[in-house]
Design a protein around this motif. Structure first.
Motif, short mmCIF file in Angstrom:
data_model
loop_
_atom_site.label_atom_id
_atom_site.label_comp_id
_atom_site.label_asym_id
_atom_site.label_seq_id
_atom_site.Cartn_x
_atom_site.Cartn_y
_atom_site.Cartn_z
N LEU A 209 44.34 30.96 77.62
CA LEU A 209 44.48 32.35 78.10
C LEU A 209 45.77 32.96 77.57
O LEU A 209 45.79 34.11 77.14
CB LEU A 209 44.54 32.37 79.62
CG LEU A 209 43.26 32.43 80.43
CD1 LEU A 209 43.61 32.66 81.89
CD2 LEU A 209 42.38 33.56 79.93
N HIS A 213 46.03 36.34 75.23
CA HIS A 213 46.77 37.52 75.67
C HIS A 213 47.98 37.78 74.78
O HIS A 213 48.30 38.92 74.49
CB HIS A 213 47.16 37.38 77.14
CG HIS A 213 46.01 37.54 78.08
ND1 HIS A 213 45.20 36.50 78.45
CD2 HIS A 213 45.50 38.63 78.69
CE1 HIS A 213 44.25 36.94 79.26
NE2 HIS A 213 44.40 38.23 79.43
N GLN A 216 47.11 39.64 71.74
CA GLN A 216 46.79 41.06 71.91
C GLN A 216 48.04 41.93 71.95
O GLN A 216 47.94 43.15 71.98
CB GLN A 216 46.01 41.28 73.22
CG GLN A 216 44.61 40.67 73.21
CD GLN A 216 44.02 40.63 74.60
OE1 GLN A 216 44.50 41.28 75.51
NE2 GLN A 216 42.97 39.85 74.77
N HIS B 65 50.66 43.35 78.83
CA HIS B 65 50.78 41.95 78.42
C HIS B 65 52.20 41.45 78.60
O HIS B 65 52.42 40.25 78.74
CB HIS B 65 50.39 41.81 76.95
CG HIS B 65 48.95 42.08 76.70
ND1 HIS B 65 48.49 43.30 76.28
CD2 HIS B 65 47.87 41.29 76.83
CE1 HIS B 65 47.19 43.24 76.15
NE2 HIS B 65 46.77 42.04 76.48
N LEU B 117 45.29 45.32 87.70
CA LEU B 117 44.56 45.51 86.44
C LEU B 117 43.10 45.84 86.70
O LEU B 117 42.52 46.69 86.04
CB LEU B 117 44.62 44.22 85.62
CG LEU B 117 45.93 43.90 84.91
CD1 LEU B 117 45.98 42.43 84.55
CD2 LEU B 117 46.04 44.75 83.67
N ARG B 120 42.65 49.37 87.95
CA ARG B 120 42.82 50.34 86.89
C ARG B 120 41.58 50.40 86.01
O ARG B 120 41.11 51.48 85.64
CB ARG B 120 44.05 49.99 86.05
CG ARG B 120 44.37 51.11 85.09
CD ARG B 120 45.56 50.81 84.26
NE ARG B 120 45.29 49.74 83.31
CZ ARG B 120 46.15 49.35 82.39
NH1 ARG B 120 47.34 49.91 82.33
NH2 ARG B 120 45.85 48.38 81.56
N ARG B 121 41.03 49.24 85.73
CA ARG B 121 39.87 49.22 84.85
C ARG B 121 38.64 49.79 85.55
O ARG B 121 37.79 50.42 84.90
CB ARG B 121 39.63 47.79 84.38
CG ARG B 121 38.86 47.69 83.10
CD ARG B 121 39.57 48.38 81.94
NE ARG B 121 38.92 48.03 80.70
CZ ARG B 121 39.49 47.37 79.71
NH1 ARG B 121 40.77 47.05 79.78
NH2 ARG B 121 38.81 47.06 78.63
N ARG B 142 32.51 46.68 77.77
CA ARG B 142 33.83 46.08 77.64
C ARG B 142 34.59 46.16 78.97
O ARG B 142 35.27 45.23 79.38
CB ARG B 142 34.55 46.84 76.54
CG ARG B 142 35.88 46.32 76.15
CD ARG B 142 35.78 45.00 75.45
NE ARG B 142 37.13 44.67 75.04
CZ ARG B 142 37.59 44.85 73.81
NH1 ARG B 142 36.82 45.27 72.86
NH2 ARG B 142 38.84 44.55 73.53
N PHE B 146 35.84 43.09 81.36
CA PHE B 146 37.22 42.99 81.86
C PHE B 146 37.23 42.82 83.37
O PHE B 146 37.92 41.96 83.92
CB PHE B 146 37.98 44.26 81.47
CG PHE B 146 39.45 44.17 81.78
CD1 PHE B 146 40.35 43.76 80.82
CD2 PHE B 146 39.93 44.49 83.05
CE1 PHE B 146 41.71 43.67 81.11
CE2 PHE B 146 41.27 44.40 83.33
CZ PHE B 146 42.17 44.00 82.37
N HIS B 150 38.81 39.53 85.17
CA HIS B 150 40.05 39.63 85.92
C HIS B 150 39.78 39.75 87.42
O HIS B 150 40.45 39.10 88.22
CB HIS B 150 40.89 40.80 85.39
CG HIS B 150 41.31 40.60 83.95
ND1 HIS B 150 40.47 40.87 82.90
CD2 HIS B 150 42.44 40.11 83.40
CE1 HIS B 150 41.08 40.58 81.76
NE2 HIS B 150 42.28 40.11 82.04
#
Ligand code: HEM
Lengths: 256, 347
Positions: A209, A213, A216, B65, B117, B120-121, B142, B146, B150
């Protein structure tokens, strides 16, 4: 149907899978699909007939488990091939399937050999197979990363292939881990007990993971990412066999 | 990324201080209804932070990130320590990692990030035009991927952790001829159950070498309302009754097939359904990560490009041959045999 007919079905299936693998190498995808699916059909006919004959799902002996290994490997190989068209993947699945077929052919005594009741589960074979594919994908990604590191040039296209392969491998790692959890709930009453094998599976999973990440991040450096991929591969080895030598893992239900 | 590592270090430092001050995490204190309350407050906190996020640099930072990677690195490092240190109940600091404050707080932090996260998505999926730079043909897919990955991890971790104190594991020894209504839990406390169990028959099947190939219990249950039912419990095949899962655990090995007793394990885990929901979300997310082509920056793999090129080449080659054939046919219509030869040489 009994085990006495197994050699005919097995040899025919392995031959078909081998034709499929060769077709894949030659980029003849129709042949790859056709031959592999044909071999699978034949093999599943044997399993089904055996099932009907013995009147319970063939899951109770070591030999019966190997049967599922041999059947599921080319099946999952075909799925990966359909999605990613790796030329090598059907060779990988065919060789491993052939190994398990050979064990069944040359060691017929395992057809009746003890399998402790906790392992007599429909989850057993899928759990193991999915992890085999995870190891295969991660090994492929590691090889590509080593190539990048040794040749000292980071080819963008190859870097992206590495990511694709890690993502496919992570899918299998996730499935292996969660199949294990669902099985553990049925067999031991809880889905996760932080057994050392589970702990190291979680660490390995976290490692990949982190890789994905990190890759990215717009500011990341490919060199660090590929070096880190080698670290992840070491974690994977630790999870696979390293923990057998670990004092912290002596009580694990997973050490053999 | 430096900020992310500083935040993680601060969390670990705070964890050490709490550990020094109050000792290890007392998970039992989180038993129902405290865990439900904590769950509600945690969700609320995430929602509030999500709602005030506009123009807040720090909150924005938490969804990048640069926060996620360091958090995951700390989690991995602490888990490695756990994997290298023999664990035992009541162990000192890292010998009992699951109750070690720095470990727990890092995972709480990760769950917080995951919650943020995911929210938000979800709002992205609901309110915005889907124009992901690499969204492919079905960009909303997509977003779903996500959210499954998550959100699924969030639900699995939170429900498994907060639900753990509510889990009961009870051993029960059942006999033929008498009905048993009580069991003993892991702390050796007697627990009474909402049903009584009687062993009807113990089943033991053996391999040729005498080791057991199957052991199971035929049981009969009596509920409080006197309703009766019977069922067989096999290893790997527990049955469910009134919120309990009932497992075959052991038997009188000295008596073997003649055993008049059977040991059952009964497990109650009221949060299991949420954990399973999370697990199935993760499985779905993993599948999407495998099949959704938009994840690959090109959408296709190296191999596919190579195959595509080869296909094009073969097609061009075939067309060339066809054209040549046609030309020759037109030009030298009276030399059909020669043309045939020529074609063969070409292939
Ligand atoms: C189940 C495990 C996980 C998987 C499979 C996963 C996978 C992914 C993928 C594929 C992306 C790119 C998604 C996209 O752009 O559509 C992504 C983005 C991201 N992930 Fe994860 N991830 C996981 C866990 C985590 C965790 C534990 C964190 C840390 C808290 C995290 C933080 C992030 C962040 C910050 C992004 C970028 C968000 C954005 O660009 O909107 N992920 N993840």
């Amino acid at each position: 149907m009994t085990w006495s007919l197994f050699p005919y079905f097995a040899i025919a299936s392995v031959l078909l899978w081998a034709f499929g693998a060769v077709s894949a190498w030659r980029n003849k995808s129709r042949g790859a699909f056709g031959f592999t699916a044909g071999g699978l059909l034949l093999f599943f006919i044997f399993i089904l007939a055996l099932w009907i004959t013995i009147q319970h799902p063939p899951l109770r002996t070591l030999g019966e488990t190997r049967l599922w290994y041999s059947a599921l490997l080319p099946a999952v190989g075909l799925i990966v091939y359909a999605r990613w068209h790796y030329r090598w993947i059907l060779s990988f699945s065919t060789v491993l399937a052939a190994v398990f077929v050979c064990v069944n052919l040359f060691k017929p005594e395992i057809h009746t050999q003890t399998l402790m009741p906790a392992l007599q589960s429909p989850w057993f074979a899928p759990h193991v197979i999915v992890y085999m594919f995870a190891y295969a994908m991660m090994s492929a990604a590691t090889l590509m990363a080593v190539y990048q590191l040794v040749s000292r040039q980071r080819e963008h296209g190859l870097s992206i292939s590495i990511d694709d392969t890690v993502r496919a491998g992570l899918t299998f790692l996730t499935f292996g881990m969660l199949f294990g959890a669902l099985w553990a709930k049925e067999a031991w009453g809880h889905y996760w007990s932080w057994d050392p094998k589970e702990t190291w599976a979680a660490i390995t999973w976290l490692g990949y993971l982190i890789y994905l990440h990190y890759r990215q991040m717009p500011t990341h450096r490919a060199l660090y990412a590929h070096l880190f991929l080698l670290v992840c591969f070491c974690l994977l080895q630790m999870c696979w066999w390293g923990i057998n030598y670990l004092p912290a893992a002596t009580g694990s239900v997973h050490t053999y | 990324m430096k900020e992310g590592f500083v935040i993680g270090a601060a969390i670990i430092g705070a964890g050490v201080l709490v550990q020094l001050g109050t000792g290890a995490v007392e998970w039992e204190a989180f038993a129902w209804p405290v865990n439900a309350l904590v769950f509600g407050v945690f969700l609320l906190a995430i929602a509030v932070v999500f709602l005030v996020r506009r123009n807040n640099y720090f909150i924005h930072f938490l969804t990048t990130h640069r926060a996620a990677v360091p958090a995951l690195v700390y989690a991995a490092l602490l888990t490695i320590v756990m994997g290298l240190t023999p664990q035992r109940d009541g162990g000192f600091w890292t010998e009992n990692m699951l109750s070690f404050w720095p470990f727990v707080l890092i995972f709480v932090y990760i769950c917080f990030l995951l919650g943020l996260l995911t929210l938000r998505r979800i709002s992205h999926l609901v309110y915005f035009k889907h124009r992901h730079p690499n969204g492919g043909r079905r960009p909303w897919l997509r977003d779903i991927g996500f959210i499954l990955n998550h959100g699924g991890l969030f639900l699995t971790l939170v429900a498994a952790t907060l639900g753990a104190p509510d889990m009961q594991r009870v051993r029960m020894t059942v006999h033929t001829g008498t009905e048993e209504w009580r069991g003993v839990d892991e702390q050796q406390r007697v627990v009474s159950l909402p049903f009584g169990v009687e062993l009807k028959r113990f089943i033991l099947e053996q391999y040729a070498d005498g080791s057991p190939s199957r052991f199971a219990s035929e049981l009969s249950f009596t509920k409080h309302n006197k309703q009766r039912l019977s069922a067989t419990v096999d290893v790997n095949h527990p049955i469910s009754l009134q919120g309990w899962k009932i497992y075959q655990y052991g038997y009188d090995t000295s008596a073997g097939a003649a055993s008049q007793v059977s040991v059952l394990e009964l497990v109650r885990d009221p949060w299991l359904r949420y954990v399973y929901f999370g697990i199935f979300m993760l499985l779905g997310g993993a599948l999407l990560m495998f099949f959704d082509r938009s994840y690959s920056v090109r959408g296709v793999s190296e191999e596919e490009i190579r195959r595509e090129r080869q296909k094009q080449r073969q097609k061009r080659e075939k067309e060339r041959i066809k054209r040549r054939k046609a030309e020759e046919f037109l030009g030298e219509g009276n030399h059909q045999e020669d043309e045939h030869e020529h074609y063969r040489a070409e292939t």
